[in-house]
Design a protein around this motif. Sequence first.
Motif, mmCIF file in Angstrom:
data_model
loop_
_atom_site.group_PDB
_atom_site.id
_atom_site.type_symbol
_atom_site.label_atom_id
_atom_site.label_comp_id
_atom_site.label_asym_id
_atom_site.label_seq_id
_atom_site.Cartn_x
_atom_site.Cartn_y
_atom_site.Cartn_z
ATOM 1 N N ASP A 58 0.874 -1.173 0.000
ATOM 2 C CA ASP A 58 0.000 0.000 0.000
ATOM 3 C C ASP A 58 0.912 1.224 0.000
ATOM 4 O OD1 ASP A 58 -1.706 2.095 0.499
ATOM 5 O OD2 ASP A 58 -2.514 1.299 2.376
ATOM 6 N N TYR A 59 0.932 1.966 -1.105
ATOM 7 C CA TYR A 59 1.861 3.092 -1.228
ATOM 8 C C TYR A 59 1.500 4.269 -0.328
ATOM 9 C CZ TYR A 59 4.380 0.943 -5.097
ATOM 10 O OH TYR A 59 5.149 0.095 -5.860
ATOM 11 N N THR A 60 0.344 4.209 0.305
ATOM 12 C CA THR A 60 -0.010 5.267 1.255
ATOM 13 C C THR A 60 0.432 4.920 2.675
ATOM 14 O OG1 THR A 60 -2.211 4.358 1.773
ATOM 15 C CG2 THR A 60 -2.043 5.822 -0.138
ATOM 16 N N ASN A 61 0.957 3.720 2.862
ATOM 17 C CA ASN A 61 1.353 3.238 4.186
ATOM 18 C C ASN A 61 2.871 3.145 4.260
ATOM 19 O OD1 ASN A 61 1.960 1.629 6.487
ATOM 20 N ND2 ASN A 61 -0.064 0.651 6.386
ATOM 21 N N LEU A 62 3.513 4.148 4.885
ATOM 22 C CA LEU A 62 4.973 4.200 4.935
ATOM 23 C C LEU A 62 5.558 3.021 5.713
ATOM 24 C CD1 LEU A 62 5.813 7.988 5.427
ATOM 25 C CD2 LEU A 62 6.241 6.570 3.419
ATOM 26 N N ASP A 63 4.898 2.619 6.789
ATOM 27 C CA ASP A 63 5.398 1.480 7.572
ATOM 28 C C ASP A 63 5.388 0.204 6.737
ATOM 29 O OD1 ASP A 63 5.802 3.066 9.808
ATOM 30 O OD2 ASP A 63 3.831 2.645 10.655
ATOM 31 N N ASP A 64 4.340 0.026 5.966
ATOM 32 C CA ASP A 64 4.216 -1.132 5.077
ATOM 33 C C ASP A 64 5.350 -1.136 4.056
ATOM 34 O OD1 ASP A 64 3.112 -3.376 3.832
ATOM 35 O OD2 ASP A 64 1.811 -2.175 2.539
ATOM 36 N N LEU A 65 5.593 0.023 3.454
ATOM 37 C CA LEU A 65 6.651 0.143 2.448
ATOM 38 C C LEU A 65 8.027 -0.089 3.072
ATOM 39 C CD1 LEU A 65 5.458 3.243 0.393
ATOM 40 C CD2 LEU A 65 5.617 0.887 -0.428
ATOM 41 N N GLN A 66 8.260 0.517 4.220
ATOM 42 C CA GLN A 66 9.558 0.364 4.889
ATOM 43 C C GLN A 66 9.832 -1.103 5.210
ATOM 44 O OE1 GLN A 66 10.071 2.750 8.409
ATOM 45 N NE2 GLN A 66 11.951 1.701 9.019
ATOM 46 N N PHE A 67 8.818 -1.806 5.679
ATOM 47 C CA PHE A 67 8.969 -3.220 6.001
ATOM 48 C C PHE A 67 9.334 -4.011 4.742
ATOM 49 C CE2 PHE A 67 7.271 -7.529 6.429
ATOM 50 C CZ PHE A 67 7.927 -7.950 7.586
ATOM 51 N N ALA A 68 8.659 -3.710 3.618
ATOM 52 C CA ALA A 68 8.915 -4.431 2.366
ATOM 53 C C ALA A 68 10.329 -4.178 1.852
ATOM 54 C CB ALA A 68 7.897 -4.018 1.309
ATOM 55 N N LEU A 69 10.883 -3.001 2.162
ATOM 56 C CA LEU A 69 12.191 -2.620 1.628
ATOM 57 C C LEU A 69 13.360 -2.986 2.541
ATOM 58 C CD1 LEU A 69 11.298 0.910 0.178
ATOM 59 C CD2 LEU A 69 11.781 -1.180 -1.116
ATOM 60 N N GLN A 70 13.116 -3.638 3.643
ATOM 61 C CA GLN A 70 14.209 -4.038 4.535
ATOM 62 C C GLN A 70 15.187 -4.947 3.791
ATOM 63 O OE1 GLN A 70 14.890 -2.923 7.592
ATOM 64 N NE2 GLN A 70 13.077 -1.603 7.492
ATOM 65 N N GLY A 71 16.473 -4.590 3.851
ATOM 66 C CA GLY A 71 17.504 -5.400 3.207
ATOM 67 C C GLY A 71 17.706 -5.124 1.733
ATOM 68 N N ASP A 89 10.570 8.189 0.732
ATOM 69 C CA ASP A 89 10.645 8.299 2.195
ATOM 70 C C ASP A 89 10.874 6.930 2.841
ATOM 71 O OD1 ASP A 89 10.503 10.996 2.629
ATOM 72 O OD2 ASP A 89 8.326 11.054 2.852
ATOM 73 N N ALA A 90 10.124 5.932 2.372
ATOM 74 C CA ALA A 90 10.249 4.594 2.940
ATOM 75 C C ALA A 90 11.621 4.001 2.648
ATOM 76 C CB ALA A 90 9.155 3.687 2.381
ATOM 77 N N ALA A 91 12.155 4.252 1.459
ATOM 78 C CA ALA A 91 13.479 3.745 1.100
ATOM 79 C C ALA A 91 14.547 4.352 2.003
ATOM 80 C CB ALA A 91 13.781 4.054 -0.363
ATOM 81 N N ARG A 92 14.417 5.619 2.254
ATOM 82 C CA ARG A 92 15.359 6.286 3.168
ATOM 83 C C ARG A 92 15.284 5.678 4.569
ATOM 84 N NH1 ARG A 92 19.482 8.817 5.775
ATOM 85 N NH2 ARG A 92 18.683 10.183 7.396
ATOM 86 N N ARG A 93 14.071 5.456 5.059
ATOM 87 C CA ARG A 93 13.901 4.858 6.385
ATOM 88 C C ARG A 93 14.493 3.443 6.446
ATOM 89 N NH1 ARG A 93 7.752 6.079 8.529
ATOM 90 N NH2 ARG A 93 7.713 8.327 8.213
ATOM 91 N N ALA A 94 14.356 2.712 5.342
ATOM 92 C CA ALA A 94 14.853 1.333 5.293
ATOM 93 C C ALA A 94 16.348 1.267 4.989
ATOM 94 C CB ALA A 94 14.075 0.534 4.250
#
Length: 320
Positions: A58-71, A89-94
């Motif tokens: 869900d591209y509106t959910n930053l936590d969801d995106l960050q989790f998917a981008l771990q590693g 933003d999510a990529a930066r967090r991850a």
Amino acid sequence: MGRRPTTAMMRIAIAGAGGFASLLAQELSQNAYAILVLSTRAHPEFETQYDCQVAVVDYTNLDDLQFALQGVDLVISTISGAEQLNLIDAARRARVRCFVPSEFEGAVSHRPPLGADPFDNDSSAALTQLRHWSLSRHHPMKYTVFSCGVFYERFAPGGLQACNMGATCRIRNQGDYLINVGHGIAEIPETSPQGRAVQVVMTSAGDVARFVAAAVELGIDTWPREFKMRGSRMTTQRLQEMCSEVRGVQFNVITRPYDEIEQWLRYYEQNGDQARWFSMQHLLQTANGRYNFSEANLNDAVDVQPTSFRQWLQNTWGPA
């Protein structure tokens, strides 16, 4: 110390699951990369055809995106607008190492100034965001833009839409940009504001994917801020002549002087004809050199022999 995986160990995320994303997955999966495709719905064909993992996000959910981008080491985006801004933003967090934004058509330096680009779609916001994070003192995220001029597929039967590309592009049908190859019709800019012949750089989407995959082999830590690639470069006059030659029919050509393009833009704006206004804007942007550049540093850096526009035309259309 931070991890510095070899290219063979890299984990690459492709955001989007359209036609261009499919080409990227096809090329990148031929090497020993772990490929993750981010999409808003399931795409089992990616998993079966390219041995990729697909994550429904869900591209509106930053936590969801960050989790998917771990590693993930590298994100290649084929999406735009607010979805891409959230992805950055999510990529930066991850702590993703490098981000490739969905900025493939047209060199960055040849675009209109901030606030004056009719095709922006949050593009300037994405680049501003990426510049900011690239300069961060803590966990900076590199980014590189891959510029290819114009996709050959704009001239394909059915246009970009038939290739499952350009979902957010306002002119994605056959004949929307300069030439309708199937109908033998062309509307092209005559000269630049300086009175010179208008030139355009073009590359097939398949070759762009090959160039990106070859660039990954160079190592993402060596990438410059912008990679430019080229399949063919020619004047708009030669472009329509080549289409006519390959099809074997005389084209009906309208050649627009620069001041006439500006006049038509004012007319369409006053009359609220948004479709024709955007179409004429593409003539203006082409005349202004948005899709033209002389040096192609990625062509020089990798061993990719792109298909010429004439060869692509012959393969895609052939004689009428």
